[in-house]
Enzyme design. Structure first.
Site, short mmCIF file in Angstrom:
data_model
loop_
_atom_site.label_atom_id
_atom_site.label_comp_id
_atom_site.label_asym_id
_atom_site.label_seq_id
_atom_site.Cartn_x
_atom_site.Cartn_y
_atom_site.Cartn_z
N HIS A 1 0.86 -1.18 0.00
CA HIS A 1 0.00 0.00 0.00
C HIS A 1 0.90 1.23 0.00
O HIS A 1 1.73 1.41 0.88
CB HIS A 1 -0.92 0.02 1.22
CG HIS A 1 -1.84 1.22 1.24
ND1 HIS A 1 -3.11 1.18 0.70
CD2 HIS A 1 -1.65 2.49 1.71
CE1 HIS A 1 -3.67 2.37 0.84
NE2 HIS A 1 -2.81 3.18 1.45
N CYS A 2 0.72 2.08 -1.00
CA CYS A 2 1.57 3.27 -1.15
C CYS A 2 0.78 4.51 -0.75
O CYS A 2 -0.18 4.89 -1.44
CB CYS A 2 2.07 3.40 -2.59
SG CYS A 2 3.12 4.84 -2.87
N PRO A 3 1.14 5.17 0.35
CA PRO A 3 0.40 6.38 0.74
C PRO A 3 0.60 7.54 -0.23
O PRO A 3 -0.23 8.45 -0.29
CB PRO A 3 0.98 6.71 2.12
CG PRO A 3 2.34 6.10 2.12
CD PRO A 3 2.23 4.86 1.28
N ASN B 1 -2.03 7.10 -2.49
CA ASN B 1 -3.27 6.83 -1.76
C ASN B 1 -4.00 5.64 -2.35
O ASN B 1 -5.22 5.67 -2.58
CB ASN B 1 -4.18 8.07 -1.77
CG ASN B 1 -5.36 7.92 -0.82
OD1 ASN B 1 -5.24 7.28 0.22
ND2 ASN B 1 -6.49 8.52 -1.17
N ASN B 2 -3.26 4.57 -2.61
CA ASN B 2 -3.86 3.39 -3.20
C ASN B 2 -2.94 2.19 -2.97
O ASN B 2 -1.75 2.36 -2.72
CB ASN B 2 -4.08 3.59 -4.71
CG ASN B 2 -5.12 2.65 -5.28
OD1 ASN B 2 -5.69 1.82 -4.57
ND2 ASN B 2 -5.36 2.77 -6.57
#
Length: 265
Positions: free
Chosen positions: A119-121, A124-125
């Site tokens: 999950h890559c902030p 945001n996905n």
């Protein structure tokens, strides 16, 4: 296949992607205004250089938008499981739903994602089976744009001829110290960070191992395999046409493989 938008409700993720978009907007607006366009108007650089910069900027922001809004491979509540593939599915112990193996439950998004990488902030996905190729594009085009910006900042200081239509002392006081040095600093940070991230992602793609599987110390005999780089990227990008690997505004179609199991709902 139509392009469907997928949004994650996460205030922290919105803040992170706003920072990324702000850096892109800063370099896309100020660098051409202070360096690229003035030198082009005075005939110091060709028009092709201006076009290439704006093209790299456009591809970068398109990849950012697509990676952050594309469905990473979210599993539906009641998936259709082919009878021949039932042995390849398992029960998630967090959401109590059936999912194909190599899927992972994202606690931030609250659902399972097929072949989730992480999950890559900053987008945001989640990065999963259906948008991994877009994340690779984002890393690549960010490197290109950051390097382009660094080269232009360097040329502004040491290579380009002085601008005759501007007060050079006034320009230096107002812009070079406050804007171009900040641009060069963000360029170094973005290029260095994205280069290391892109290398790690490509290594995972070629070895057929996700970031989660590497961190969990999964056995390479179970998932990792030796593949040619052409086939590995074709499988991730969903096409064997290499030119399409670089285009963010398209849909991805899964390739049918005989030696790798891939579940699609």
């Amino acid at each position: 296949m139509k392009l469907r938008l997928h949004f994650v409700v996460d205030p922290m993720g919105w803040l992170c992607i706003s920072v990324v978009f702000g850096i892109w907007l800063y370099n896309t607006f100020f660098v051409p205004k202070l360096v690229l366009l003035p030198h082009y108007e005075e005939g110091h650089i060709p028009w092709a250089l201006v076009v290439c910069y704006y093209l790299a900027s456009a591809l970068c922001v398109m990849a950012l938008f697509r990676a952050s809004t594309a469905d990473p491979g979210r599993l539906p509540v009641d998936p259709h499981i082919p009878h021949s593939e039932r042995e390849q599915w398992e029960l998630c112990n967090k959401c109590n739903l059936m999912r194909p193996k190599r899927s992972h439950h994202c606690s931030r998004c609250g659902h399972c994602v097929r072949r989730m990488d992480h999950h890559c902030p900053w987008i945001n996905n989640c990065v999963g089976e259906d948008n991994h190729w877009l994340f690779l594009q984002l890393c690549f085009y960010t490197q290109v744009l950051s390097l382009f910006t660094l080269v232009l900042d360097f040329c502004q200081y040491y290579y380009f001829q002085p601008l005759t239509r501007l007060d050079q002392e006034k320009f230096t006081t107002r812009h070079e110290l406050a804007l171009l040095r900040v641009s060069a600093l963000t360029g170094v940070v973005m290029f260095g960070g994205m280069s290391s991230l892109f290398y790690a992602q490509m290594a995972g793609v070629l070895s057929d191992m996700t970031t989660i599987e590497k961190m969990s110390q999964f056995s390479s005999e179970t998932y990792g395999t030796k593949r040619s780089w052409q086939w590995a990227l074709a499988e991730v990008c969903g096409t064997r046409w290499k030119l399409l690997w670089l285009l963010p505004l398209r849909s991805r179609q899964p390739l049918h493989t005989g030696h790798h199991y891939r579940s699609h709902v």
